[in-house]
Design an enzyme around this catalytic site. Structure first.
Site, PDB file in Angstrom:
ATOM      1  N   GLU A 126      -0.299  -9.345  -1.231  1.00 46.60           N
ATOM      2  CA  GLU A 126      -1.738  -9.633  -1.184  1.00 46.60           C
ATOM      3  C   GLU A 126      -2.329  -9.655  -2.599  1.00 46.60           C
ATOM      4  OE1 GLU A 126      -2.024  -6.527   1.779  1.00 46.60           O
ATOM      5  OE2 GLU A 126      -3.171  -7.885   3.060  1.00 46.60           O
ATOM      6  N   GLY A 168       0.637  -5.056   0.437  1.00 44.47           N
ATOM      7  CA  GLY A 168      -0.427  -5.162  -0.560  1.00 44.47           C
ATOM      8  C   GLY A 168       0.039  -5.807  -1.852  1.00 44.47           C
ATOM      9  N   GLU A 213       3.944  -5.267   7.235  1.00 43.64           N
ATOM     10  CA  GLU A 213       3.105  -4.262   7.905  1.00 43.64           C
ATOM     11  C   GLU A 213       3.427  -4.119   9.385  1.00 43.64           C
ATOM     12  OE1 GLU A 213       2.025  -6.589   5.803  1.00 43.64           O
ATOM     13  OE2 GLU A 213       0.593  -5.720   4.389  1.00 43.64           O
ATOM     14  N   ALA A 270       0.857  -1.185   0.000  1.00 44.82           N
ATOM     15  CA  ALA A 270       0.000   0.000   0.000  1.00 44.82           C
ATOM     16  C   ALA A 270       0.890   1.230   0.000  1.00 44.82           C
ATOM     17  CB  ALA A 270      -0.879  -0.011   1.247  1.00 44.82           C
TER      18      ALA A 270
END
Ligand code: CAA
Length: 257
Positions: free
Chosen positions: A111, A108, A131, A65
């Site tokens: 992911e 992300g 994270e 992200a």
């Protein structure tokens, strides 16, 4: 025209989407995720597209992200985060999605890899959920999909330490289907995409649905769904064509009917 994606169709039936935000290692900001969700929606609606390949660049598939954007969001911003809906649309893509991964696939980015159905990784790829180093946890399916992909001990190790793993380790663990030389990653993914694009579209779609069901249902329910899908396909023209082509010793020409 998307700002952060390059969209090409180098092979019949296969769309290639390249994440194009190299200045931030393809960090997934809201605009990029919205563009990606829209591209996948459009590929899902387009009967000429059978498979999508998604890739980044040699240094990064995606480094997670966008941390700068995250820094601007307070609790209310996170509760109303538009990225949640974009992620749901990406995960709902119903045709085969192949990730061709070089370099960093973190947060992300990892992911996004786990939303793909087939993962081809360059030898230099790194997969991780860092994270925890930011005082948070994965927020786009990382805890759920990683555990299902690699099992509890490795998922715990990756999420709790934030340390990444190599492409070979990811392959042994079940996160990656094939490791290739980095310069051949996209070519190999396109080859696989083209092979799938020649198969019967309805069978491909139902095979993906049945396989995904196996990850989140009990065996009896999964077997019922498989039998139902198998029976549905018995009524298709493509099944008749596939069997006829085998008997006539020629390649099958599927029409998606
Ligand atoms: N968000 C925003 N910008 C990022 C970024 C990210 N996730 N990752 C890298 N960048 C930017 C850097 O800030 C840098 O920009 P500037 O040149 O303007 O400073 C540029 O990309 C190049 O990065 P580095 O200089 O850091 O490159 P490096 O080779 O030294 O290090 C790296 C590479 C180890 C991947 C490092 O960039 C890094 O640790 N990035 C963050 C990875 C991360 O924590 N990802 C998880 C994000 S949270 C998340 O994803 C939540 C979720 O579940 C959805």
């Amino acid at each position: 025209m998307p700002r952060y994606l390059v969209v090409q169709a180098p092979e019949d039936g296969v769309r290639l989407i390249t994440l194009q935000r190299p200045e931030a290692l393809n960090a997934l900001n809201t605009e990029l995720l919205a563009e990606l969700a829209a591209e996948l929606d459009s590929a899902d609606r387009d009967p000429a597209i059978a498979v999508v390949v998604i890739t980044g660049n040699r240094k990064a598939f995606a480094a997670g992200a966008d941390i700068r954007e995250m820094a601007e969001r307070d609790l209310v911003g996170i509760l109303n985060d538009p990225r949640v809906a974009h992620w749901q649309r990406i995960a709902a893509f119903s045709k085969p999605l192949i990730a061709a991964v070089n370099g960093f696939a973190l947060g992300g980015g990892c992911e996004l890899v786990m939303c793909a159905d087939i993962v081809i990784a360059g030898e230099d790829a790194r997969f991780g959920q860092p994270e925890i180093n930011l005082g948070i946890i994965p927020g786009a399916g990382g805890t759920q999909r990683l555990l299902r992909a690699v099992g509890k001990p490795l998922a715990m190790q990756m999420v709790l330490t934030g340390e990444s793993i190599s492409a070979r380790h990811a392959q042994q663990a079940g996160l990656v289907s094939e490791v290739s030389q980095p310069e051949l990653t996209v070519e190999r993914a396109m080859q696989i995409g083209a092979a799938i694009a020649r198969k019967a579209p309805l069978a491909v779609r139902l095979a993906k649905e049945a396989l995904l069901k196996a990850a989140d249902t009990d065996l009896a329910t999964g077997l019922r769904l498989e039998r139902h899908a198998f029976t549905l396909l018995a009524g298709t023209a493509d099944r008749a064509e596939g069997i006829r082509a085998f008997q006539e010793k020629r390649p099958a020409h599927f029409q998606g009917q």
